[in-house]
Design a protein around this motif. Structure first.
Motif, mmCIF file in Angstrom:
data_model
loop_
_atom_site.group_PDB
_atom_site.id
_atom_site.type_symbol
_atom_site.label_atom_id
_atom_site.label_comp_id
_atom_site.label_asym_id
_atom_site.label_seq_id
_atom_site.Cartn_x
_atom_site.Cartn_y
_atom_site.Cartn_z
ATOM 1 N N ARG A 32 -0.701 12.328 -3.285
ATOM 2 C CA ARG A 32 -1.582 12.080 -4.449
ATOM 3 C C ARG A 32 -1.487 10.598 -4.798
ATOM 4 O O ARG A 32 -0.405 10.018 -4.781
ATOM 5 N N PHE A 33 -2.602 9.968 -5.135
ATOM 6 C CA PHE A 33 -2.555 8.531 -5.390
ATOM 7 C C PHE A 33 -2.967 8.090 -6.781
ATOM 8 O O PHE A 33 -2.814 6.915 -7.141
ATOM 9 N N GLY A 222 -7.314 12.878 -3.506
ATOM 10 C CA GLY A 222 -7.860 12.325 -4.746
ATOM 11 C C GLY A 222 -7.826 13.340 -5.870
ATOM 12 O O GLY A 222 -7.783 14.549 -5.646
ATOM 13 N N ALA A 223 -7.837 12.819 -7.081
ATOM 14 C CA ALA A 223 -8.015 13.675 -8.254
ATOM 15 C C ALA A 223 -9.253 13.172 -8.997
ATOM 16 O O ALA A 223 -9.735 12.066 -8.739
ATOM 17 N N THR A 244 -11.793 6.422 -6.744
ATOM 18 C CA THR A 244 -12.509 6.177 -5.485
ATOM 19 C C THR A 244 -11.543 5.669 -4.402
ATOM 20 O O THR A 244 -10.360 5.439 -4.666
ATOM 21 N N ALA A 245 -12.084 5.428 -3.206
ATOM 22 C CA ALA A 245 -11.253 5.129 -2.030
ATOM 23 C C ALA A 245 -10.273 3.979 -2.269
ATOM 24 O O ALA A 245 -9.122 4.044 -1.831
ATOM 25 N N ALA A 246 -10.739 2.953 -2.976
ATOM 26 C CA ALA A 246 -9.861 1.802 -3.204
ATOM 27 C C ALA A 246 -8.602 2.210 -3.971
ATOM 28 O O ALA A 246 -7.538 1.595 -3.809
ATOM 29 N N GLY A 247 -8.711 3.246 -4.798
ATOM 30 C CA GLY A 247 -7.564 3.729 -5.565
ATOM 31 C C GLY A 247 -6.447 4.228 -4.662
ATOM 32 O O GLY A 247 -5.266 4.200 -5.029
ATOM 33 N N ALA A 248 -6.805 4.683 -3.463
ATOM 34 C CA ALA A 248 -5.770 5.163 -2.533
ATOM 35 C C ALA A 248 -4.961 3.984 -2.007
ATOM 36 O O ALA A 248 -3.769 4.117 -1.724
ATOM 37 N N CYS A 249 -5.607 2.828 -1.872
ATOM 38 C CA CYS A 249 -4.881 1.636 -1.402
ATOM 39 C C CYS A 249 -3.876 1.194 -2.462
ATOM 40 O O CYS A 249 -2.700 0.979 -2.161
ATOM 41 N N THR A 250 -4.345 1.079 -3.713
ATOM 42 C CA THR A 250 -3.433 0.612 -4.763
ATOM 43 C C THR A 250 -2.476 1.717 -5.213
ATOM 44 O O THR A 250 -1.380 1.418 -5.681
ATOM 45 N N GLY A 251 -2.889 2.955 -5.068
ATOM 46 C CA GLY A 251 -2.068 4.061 -5.562
ATOM 47 C C GLY A 251 -1.026 4.552 -4.578
ATOM 48 O O GLY A 251 -0.207 5.416 -4.904
ATOM 49 N N LEU A 252 -1.077 3.988 -3.358
ATOM 50 C CA LEU A 252 -0.067 4.376 -2.353
ATOM 51 C C LEU A 252 0.532 3.172 -1.644
ATOM 52 O O LEU A 252 1.560 3.288 -0.989
ATOM 53 N N GLY A 253 -0.170 2.036 -1.740
ATOM 54 C CA GLY A 253 0.290 0.871 -0.979
ATOM 55 C C GLY A 253 -0.171 0.923 0.465
ATOM 56 O O GLY A 253 0.537 0.469 1.364
ATOM 57 N N VAL A 254 -1.367 1.485 0.672
ATOM 58 C CA VAL A 254 -1.944 1.526 2.018
ATOM 59 C C VAL A 254 -2.959 0.392 2.129
ATOM 60 O O VAL A 254 -3.813 0.233 1.248
#
Ligand code: GDP
Ligand code: IMO
Ligand code: MG
Length: 426
Positions: A32-33, A222-223, A244-254
């Motif tokens: 989850r991110f 995503g949530a 959105t997709a960018a949140g996965a980068c900042t929310g996981l460090g990817v």
């Protein structure tokens, strides 16, 4: 290995939890991110329904790591309740569940602040789930927050007290009637913190980096939905994170260059819970039927969800913002029995026809322009193969694929894990 994303493309509740559960056997890690216990992700299998709020939807599979990323906000009290439910079902999460030290903690006073803020807004309220999401992200960006890693530090209670005191002063500033007993709330909170401490805390960005290097497969869950994104959603009627997709980068460090497939999930119609504009909302029998047949009640708050036709203007926008590579259509079964189906393909915006989502989609500016399609009458819920699906259903799906120019690879025809049909192998 690239990290795949699974995201909601509407206003949440698209069925993300169900599809993450279906996909989990293909992944080593589910992460989850963003978001927190405002989410309610429903999974149905072996005749039982499970609702998860903060815990990733891969938790019921052995051999899968479930990671709560740095972008998530955690309410220890709700988290503990989720763990208690897992205990009742003998789910062994001790080894498989891990939490980022950088995730922020929702304090009891964050919840109270959420309630005070909403009460002070009157009719203009956001319709928040009142889980303290907005105030916690405000403290995060305001650099005042308390993170999971802090509770391993000796002096964290001092930090807690200072922040909770400040929140109390803010609550009284709102000058609204909020009754609470902070001692009781804190006693429950600190007990839950002890439970949280019994779980594995990790430096998650390093963990994820190493997992990628080792070739582990990762699915980011995503949530909420794209139209609730703090930047790209229907502001201010949104949540407080990047959904959105960018949140996965900042929310996981990817890193953005390490994103693989982006699975975009949408319902065959549209729902929204809480306030805010909704161009294709129905106030008639059709909307009532969608709500009744689709059991459209919030998984977190139980509130009835507003229902309407599918909005391709909004969906196209969500596909663009997220870079969706595959679409998954949920709840097609709910539309069985409608003689005609409407799909919004453009907006009449102040007298002009437009096909993009404009800054303001309030009803005084926007009227949906619909294309009508023939409905289907067959019950889809027992179908297991694409070849069984009725022609009119296939025509509906093909119409959407042509409009969106992205393949719809999976259709879901019921809440159960098994009610999932692969249309196209990619
Ligand atoms: P999420 O927040 O995106 O995980 O979605 P929710 O769990 O909040 O809401 C989706 C609801 O629809 C849940 O009650 C699911 O059990 C249910 N559901 C999921 N897929 C389908 C489907 O294809 N058909 C029907 N009828 N229900 C579905
Ligand atoms: P899942 O993950 C649907 C909505 C609330 C409100 C707005 C802000 O289950 O799809 P918040 O509590 O974040 O301050 O509320 O966002 N909302 C959701 N709607 N599904 C969700 O999550 C939601 N999480 C928040 O109803 O309108
Ligand atoms: Mg939900």
């Amino acid at each position: 290995m690239a990290v795949d994303l699974l995201l909601g493309l509407q206003w949440g509740d698209e069925g993300k939890g169900k599809i993450v559960d279906v996909f989990t056997s293909k992944y080593d890690i589910i992460a989850r991110f963003q978001g927190g216990p405002n989410a309610g992700h429903t999974l149905v299998f072996n005749g039982r329904k499970h609702v998860l709020h903060t815990i990733p939807s891969g938790i019921f599979h052995d051999n899968t790591i479930n990671l709560v990323g740095n972008g998530v906000v955690i309410d220890p009290v709700i988290f503990k309740k989720e763990l208690d439910k897992l205990d009742e079902q003998n789910v062994d999460y001790k080894k498989s569940l891990c939490i980022s030290r950088k995730a922020h903690i929702i304090l009891p006073t964050h919840r109270l602040l959420d309630a005070a803020s909403e009460a002070s807004k009157g009719k203009a309220k956001i319709g928040s789930t009142l889980k303290g999401i907005g105030p916690t992200y405000m403290d995060k960006t305001g650099r005042n927050g308390i993170r999971v890693g802090d509770i391993e530090m000796a002096d964290w209670k001092k930090k807690y007290r200072a922040l909770a005191d400040k929140h109390e002063a803010m609550i009284s500033f709102y000058n609204v009637d909020i009754e609470y007993n902070l001692n009781e709330l804190e006693s429950e909170f600190f007990k839950a913190i002890d439970t949280l401490k019994s779980l594995q805390f990790i430096d998650s960005e390093d963990y994820i980096h190493k997992a990628q290097v080792e070739g582990k497969s990762i699915l980011a869950e995503g949530a909420q939905g794209s139209l609730l994104d703090i930047d790209f959603g229907t502001y201010p009627y949104v949540t407080s994170s990047n959904t959105t997709a960018a949140g996965a980068c900042t929310g996981l460090g990817v890193a953005p260059s390490k994103i693989g497939d982006v699975f975009g999930i949408f319902k065959a119609y549209t729902t929204r819970v809480g306030s805010g504009p909704f161009p294709t909302e129905l106030f008639d029998e059709d909307g009532e039927t969608m709500g009744r047949v689709g059991h459209e009640f919030g998984a977190t708050t139980g509130r009835p969800r507003r229902c309407g036709w599918l909005d391709l203007v909004a969906l196209r926008y969500a596909c663009q913002v997220n870079g969706v590579t595959q679409l998954i259509m949920m709840k097609g079964d709910v539309l069985s029995g409608f003689e005609r189906l409407k799909v919004c393909t453009a907006y009449d915006y102040k007298g002009k026809t437009i096909s993009h989502l404009p800054y303001n989609i309030e009803s005084e500016n926007v009227k949906p322009i619909y294309t009508e399609l023939k409905g289907w009458s067959a019950d889809l819920t027992e179908m297991t193969k694409a070849s069984e699906l009725p022609q009119e259903f296939n025509d509906y799906v093909t119409f959407l694929e042509n409009e969106l120019e992205i393949p719809i690879t999976i259709v879901s025809v019921g809440p159960d894990r098994k009610q999932t049909i692969i249309r196209k192998e990619v």
